[in-house]
Design a protein around this motif. Sequence first.
Motif, mmCIF file in Angstrom:
data_model
loop_
_atom_site.group_PDB
_atom_site.id
_atom_site.type_symbol
_atom_site.label_atom_id
_atom_site.label_comp_id
_atom_site.label_asym_id
_atom_site.label_seq_id
_atom_site.Cartn_x
_atom_site.Cartn_y
_atom_site.Cartn_z
ATOM 1 N N SER A 44 82.978 51.906 -34.066
ATOM 2 C CA SER A 44 83.976 52.971 -34.154
ATOM 3 C C SER A 44 85.183 52.567 -34.990
ATOM 4 C CB SER A 44 84.446 53.361 -32.747
ATOM 5 O OG SER A 44 85.257 52.350 -32.179
ATOM 6 N N LYS A 45 85.267 51.276 -35.336
ATOM 7 C CA LYS A 45 86.440 50.767 -36.035
ATOM 8 C C LYS A 45 86.136 50.229 -37.434
ATOM 9 C CE LYS A 45 88.804 49.572 -31.724
ATOM 10 N NZ LYS A 45 89.894 50.535 -31.898
ATOM 11 N N THR A 46 84.886 50.343 -37.885
ATOM 12 C CA THR A 46 84.537 49.833 -39.209
ATOM 13 C C THR A 46 83.366 50.607 -39.793
ATOM 14 O OG1 THR A 46 83.892 47.861 -40.474
ATOM 15 C CG2 THR A 46 82.975 48.089 -38.265
ATOM 16 N N GLU A 47 83.280 50.634 -41.110
ATOM 17 C CA GLU A 47 82.147 51.261 -41.779
ATOM 18 C C GLU A 47 80.997 50.283 -41.977
ATOM 19 O OE1 GLU A 47 83.316 53.072 -45.428
ATOM 20 O OE2 GLU A 47 84.889 54.305 -44.507
ATOM 21 N N ALA A 48 81.269 49.008 -41.784
ATOM 22 C CA ALA A 48 80.249 47.982 -42.004
ATOM 23 C C ALA A 48 79.143 48.058 -40.959
ATOM 24 C CB ALA A 48 80.888 46.598 -41.981
ATOM 25 N N THR A 49 77.977 47.485 -41.298
ATOM 26 C CA THR A 49 76.909 47.314 -40.310
ATOM 27 C C THR A 49 77.364 46.274 -39.301
ATOM 28 O OG1 THR A 49 75.172 47.837 -41.905
ATOM 29 C CG2 THR A 49 74.529 46.561 -39.968
ATOM 30 N N VAL A 50 77.303 46.606 -38.022
ATOM 31 C CA VAL A 50 77.789 45.709 -36.976
ATOM 32 C C VAL A 50 76.617 44.998 -36.305
ATOM 33 C CG1 VAL A 50 78.940 45.570 -34.737
ATOM 34 C CG2 VAL A 50 79.863 47.051 -36.538
ATOM 35 N N VAL A 51 76.702 43.681 -36.243
ATOM 36 C CA VAL A 51 75.735 42.878 -35.495
ATOM 37 C C VAL A 51 76.527 42.006 -34.530
ATOM 38 C CG1 VAL A 51 73.871 41.193 -35.586
ATOM 39 C CG2 VAL A 51 74.165 42.819 -37.474
ATOM 40 N N ARG A 52 76.194 42.105 -33.267
ATOM 41 C CA ARG A 52 76.894 41.337 -32.237
ATOM 42 C C ARG A 52 76.061 40.135 -31.830
ATOM 43 N NH1 ARG A 52 78.125 43.618 -26.155
ATOM 44 N NH2 ARG A 52 79.086 41.707 -25.321
ATOM 45 N N ILE A 53 76.682 38.977 -31.794
ATOM 46 C CA ILE A 53 75.971 37.773 -31.367
ATOM 47 C C ILE A 53 76.795 37.032 -30.323
ATOM 48 C CG2 ILE A 53 74.848 37.476 -33.611
ATOM 49 C CD1 ILE A 53 76.728 35.077 -34.093
ATOM 50 N N MET A 54 76.112 36.212 -29.539
ATOM 51 C CA MET A 54 76.782 35.264 -28.673
ATOM 52 C C MET A 54 76.144 33.906 -28.916
ATOM 53 S SD MET A 54 78.956 34.050 -26.735
ATOM 54 C CE MET A 54 79.911 35.555 -26.688
ATOM 55 N N PRO A 55 76.773 33.090 -29.745
ATOM 56 C CA PRO A 55 76.275 31.737 -30.015
ATOM 57 C C PRO A 55 76.886 30.747 -29.026
ATOM 58 C CG PRO A 55 78.090 32.237 -31.479
ATOM 59 C CD PRO A 55 77.958 33.414 -30.523
ATOM 60 N N ASN A 56 76.732 29.457 -29.285
ATOM 61 C CA ASN A 56 77.461 28.463 -28.502
ATOM 62 C C ASN A 56 77.863 27.290 -29.380
ATOM 63 O OD1 ASN A 56 75.132 26.817 -28.626
ATOM 64 N ND2 ASN A 56 74.428 27.464 -26.615
ATOM 65 N N LEU A 57 78.576 26.346 -28.806
ATOM 66 C CA LEU A 57 79.203 25.281 -29.592
ATOM 67 C C LEU A 57 78.214 24.374 -30.314
ATOM 68 C CD1 LEU A 57 82.159 24.131 -27.301
ATOM 69 C CD2 LEU A 57 82.293 25.389 -29.446
ATOM 70 N N ALA A 58 76.966 24.346 -29.853
ATOM 71 C CA ALA A 58 75.979 23.482 -30.504
ATOM 72 C C ALA A 58 75.634 23.947 -31.915
ATOM 73 C CB ALA A 58 74.710 23.391 -29.655
ATOM 74 N N ALA A 59 76.163 25.104 -32.330
ATOM 75 C CA ALA A 59 76.000 25.551 -33.718
ATOM 76 C C ALA A 59 76.526 24.487 -34.683
ATOM 77 C CB ALA A 59 76.743 26.865 -33.940
ATOM 78 N N GLU A 60 77.522 23.749 -34.262
ATOM 79 C CA GLU A 60 78.116 22.698 -35.094
ATOM 80 C C GLU A 60 77.082 21.673 -35.534
ATOM 81 O OE1 GLU A 60 81.613 19.257 -34.770
ATOM 82 O OE2 GLU A 60 81.543 20.922 -33.327
ATOM 83 N N TYR A 61 76.065 21.444 -34.707
ATOM 84 C CA TYR A 61 75.053 20.430 -34.998
ATOM 85 C C TYR A 61 73.703 21.044 -35.362
ATOM 86 C CZ TYR A 61 78.661 17.892 -32.517
ATOM 87 O OH TYR A 61 79.879 17.384 -32.119
ATOM 88 N N GLY A 62 73.699 22.348 -35.624
ATOM 89 C CA GLY A 62 72.451 23.021 -35.963
ATOM 90 C C GLY A 62 71.527 23.192 -34.776
ATOM 91 N N MET A 63 72.084 23.142 -33.556
ATOM 92 C CA MET A 63 71.271 23.228 -32.336
ATOM 93 C C MET A 63 71.734 24.357 -31.428
ATOM 94 S SD MET A 63 70.800 19.164 -31.519
ATOM 95 C CE MET A 63 69.550 19.479 -30.274
ATOM 96 N N MET A 64 72.310 25.395 -32.030
ATOM 97 C CA MET A 64 72.827 26.533 -31.291
ATOM 98 C C MET A 64 71.733 27.287 -30.543
ATOM 99 S SD MET A 64 74.192 29.978 -33.145
ATOM 100 C CE MET A 64 72.482 30.336 -33.641
ATOM 101 N N ALA A 65 72.115 27.836 -29.401
ATOM 102 C CA ALA A 65 71.318 28.864 -28.732
ATOM 103 C C ALA A 65 72.141 30.144 -28.811
ATOM 104 C CB ALA A 65 71.053 28.498 -27.274
ATOM 105 N N ALA A 66 71.541 31.224 -29.299
ATOM 106 C CA ALA A 66 72.303 32.464 -29.484
ATOM 107 C C ALA A 66 71.494 33.668 -29.053
ATOM 108 C CB ALA A 66 72.711 32.620 -30.950
#
Length: 247
Positions: free
Chosen positions: A88-110
């Motif tokens: 409702s606040k943007t014209e862009a395509t919206v994708v919602r994710i919930m990652p975690n801190l292990a993204a820093e090491y390429g081992m994220m769960a999202a």
Amino acid sequence: MGGAFIKGLHQSGGYSVTACDVDEAVLETISPYCDRTTTELSVAAESEVVVLALKPDLVGAILSDLELTADQTLLSIAAGVSTELLESKTEATVVRIMPNLAAEYGMMAAAVTESTVTDEIRAILDAVGEFVEVSESKMDIATAVNGSGPAFVFYLINAMAEAGVDGGLSPEDARTLAAQTFKGAAETVLQSDRSIEDLIDAVCSPKGTTIEGMDVLWDSDVEAEVGEAVAAAEERSKELAQDAADE
């Protein structure tokens, strides 16, 4: 979380990253992992994919100043902020994710919203770990399991390490053994076709050491307590969603 995501993308080597923040000290911290940094929203808005890594109560104010087009994608990491509200606040395509801190090491769960995820976003998520596609209604429980989950696991690792220290191990050795045991056990779960219950049985030799310890856990309230921790985190995610909707 935003910094962890940036570091993971930098490590993957396949993306050009521009970081935007009003705090120049924050930008200085993550600048080694970015192609450029800026305090100007208009510069960040030039990207094909704009990642929104904010506290939920800041989303409305930022999006009102962030001008995106229908050709762009807004990738939101803001906990509890629904896709519907973002759309409702943007014209862009919206994708919602919930990652975690292990993204820093390429081992994220999202977790990512299955109804809006694109192949472009799938490729980005693949670069920093593993992900599952879930319905919008499941994002709050996903936030609790994989978003808040690392803190719960850190707590359990620390408990095992402290038990090792109490038994005579050095703090360094106990930390290494406990952490690597969790890492190896997690990889075993991911790589094996067997159920977790079967994997537990595989470690528990009759009259051995493991089954003695498992008997203590089976007779305890640990499983219920972990479930309550996850439920509390899920409820907070729902509260954040309501707060964002009321803004």
